[in-house]
Design a protein around this motif. Structure first.
Motif, PDB file in Angstrom:
ATOM      1  N   LEU A 142      21.338  21.712  37.120  1.00 49.61           N
ATOM      2  CA  LEU A 142      20.634  21.884  38.754  1.00 49.61           C
ATOM      3  C   LEU A 142      21.874  21.574  39.395  1.00 49.61           C
ATOM      4  N   TYR A 143      22.280  20.101  39.454  1.00 47.17           N
ATOM      5  CA  TYR A 143      23.231  19.914  40.350  1.00 47.17           C
ATOM      6  C   TYR A 143      24.411  20.862  40.889  1.00 47.17           C
ATOM      7  N   ARG A 144      24.932  21.215  39.954  1.00 48.00           N
ATOM      8  CA  ARG A 144      25.935  22.832  40.506  1.00 48.00           C
ATOM      9  C   ARG A 144      25.220  23.973  41.390  1.00 48.00           C
ATOM     10  N   ALA A 145      23.567  24.130  40.726  1.00 45.52           N
ATOM     11  CA  ALA A 145      23.141  25.301  41.852  1.00 45.52           C
ATOM     12  C   ALA A 145      23.025  24.520  43.106  1.00 45.52           C
ATOM     13  N   PHE A 146      22.761  23.635  43.181  1.00 37.81           N
ATOM     14  CA  PHE A 146      22.223  22.457  44.864  1.00 37.81           C
ATOM     15  C   PHE A 146      23.931  22.628  46.108  1.00 37.81           C
ATOM     16  N   THR A 147      24.373  22.467  44.715  1.00 37.35           N
ATOM     17  CA  THR A 147      26.635  22.929  45.073  1.00 37.35           C
ATOM     18  C   THR A 147      26.304  24.442  45.696  1.00 37.35           C
ATOM     19  N   ILE A 148      25.977  25.367  44.819  1.00 36.99           N
ATOM     20  CA  ILE A 148      26.740  26.281  45.156  1.00 36.99           C
ATOM     21  C   ILE A 148      25.087  27.008  46.343  1.00 36.99           C
ATOM     22  N   LEU A 149      24.593  26.720  46.437  1.00 33.74           N
ATOM     23  CA  LEU A 149      23.717  27.228  47.599  1.00 33.74           C
ATOM     24  C   LEU A 149      23.907  26.326  49.052  1.00 33.74           C
ATOM     25  N   ARG A 150      24.418  25.732  48.573  1.00 35.93           N
ATOM     26  CA  ARG A 150      24.859  24.622  50.153  1.00 35.93           C
ATOM     27  C   ARG A 150      26.747  25.031  50.358  1.00 35.93           C
ATOM     28  N   ASN A 151      27.211  25.757  49.484  1.00 36.81           N
ATOM     29  CA  ASN A 151      27.907  26.076  49.612  1.00 36.81           C
ATOM     30  C   ASN A 151      29.531  25.278  49.515  1.00 36.81           C
ATOM     31  N   GLU A 152      29.228  24.315  48.910  1.00 35.04           N
ATOM     32  CA  GLU A 152      30.095  23.005  48.664  1.00 35.04           C
ATOM     33  C   GLU A 152      31.240  23.227  47.767  1.00 35.04           C
ATOM     34  N   PRO A 153      32.347  22.679  47.741  1.00 37.81           N
ATOM     35  CA  PRO A 153      33.388  22.888  46.586  1.00 37.81           C
ATOM     36  C   PRO A 153      33.614  22.802  45.335  1.00 37.81           C
ATOM     37  N   TYR A 154      32.092  22.335  45.099  1.00 35.00           N
ATOM     38  CA  TYR A 154      32.242  22.092  43.785  1.00 35.00           C
ATOM     39  C   TYR A 154      32.063  22.911  41.732  1.00 35.00           C
ATOM     40  N   HIS A 155      31.991  23.456  42.699  1.00 29.96           N
ATOM     41  CA  HIS A 155      31.619  25.065  42.191  1.00 29.96           C
ATOM     42  C   HIS A 155      32.684  26.206  42.286  1.00 29.96           C
ATOM     43  N   HIS A 156      33.949  26.530  40.770  1.00 32.55           N
ATOM     44  CA  HIS A 156      34.259  27.709  41.451  1.00 32.55           C
ATOM     45  C   HIS A 156      34.114  28.863  40.892  1.00 32.55           C
ATOM     46  N   GLU A 157      34.498  30.220  41.512  1.00 33.46           N
ATOM     47  CA  GLU A 157      34.630  31.182  40.953  1.00 33.46           C
ATOM     48  C   GLU A 157      35.963  31.504  40.125  1.00 33.46           C
TER      49      GLU A 157
END
Length: 157
Positions: A142-157
């Motif tokens: 859930l936390y990762r989903a919100f960082t993705i929605l905000r384009n924050e650097p937590y998640h890497h593709e």
């Protein structure tokens, strides 16, 4: 919108509790989020699996009101990538929903009544995890989903 995670049985492992608390705290930066624990049933050794699921189901359904969207975390549910899950969360927020509830059932799953009330099912993995471990995994997603929605650097593709 508010998101709630309902789970059966308290988490007794201190390290897992700390992870849950850490990610819940992070998540509350983005959205109102809470974890609600339904205590384990007493004297389950004398209860059949069906009766245990039914009693847990009654306790779950007492926590849900008609306007809530109820999503079960179930191995037979739909699987999402983290990016797709973030899109799913965005659609729920855009829908005007007041409360989105995710539920982790007891050791035997959910009663027929809970399945009937549910608005959907999501699978975290095809692998089996303990009910204790799935909690921090799901909250982190859930936390990762919100960082993705905000384009924050937590998640890497």
């Amino acid at each position: 919108m508010q998101i709630k995670l309902i789970a059966i049985g308290k988490t007794d492992n201190k390290a897992i509790v700390e992870l849950i608390d850490e990610y819940a705290k992070r998540l509350n930066f983005y959205i109102k989020f809470e974890v609600e624990i339904i205590p384990d049933l007493k004297n389950t050794k004398s209860l059949s699996e069906a009766i245990q699921k039914q009693k847990e189901g009654e306790l779950i359904l007492k926590k849900v009101i008609a306007s809530d969207e109820l999503i079960l975390l179930d191995e037979r549910g739909k699987s999402y990538s983290s990016v797709d899950f973030s899109s799913y969360i965005q659609k729920k927020m855009n829908s005007g929903l007041k409360q989105l509830i995710f539920v982790i059932g007891g050791p035997y799953g959910f009663s027929d009544e809970v399945y009937a009330r549910a608005n959907g099912k999501i699978s975290i993995s095809k692998m089996t995890f303990s009910h204790q471990m799935i909690r921090p995994f799901f909250i982190e997603q859930l936390y990762r989903a919100f960082t993705i929605l905000r384009n924050e650097p937590y998640h890497h593709e």
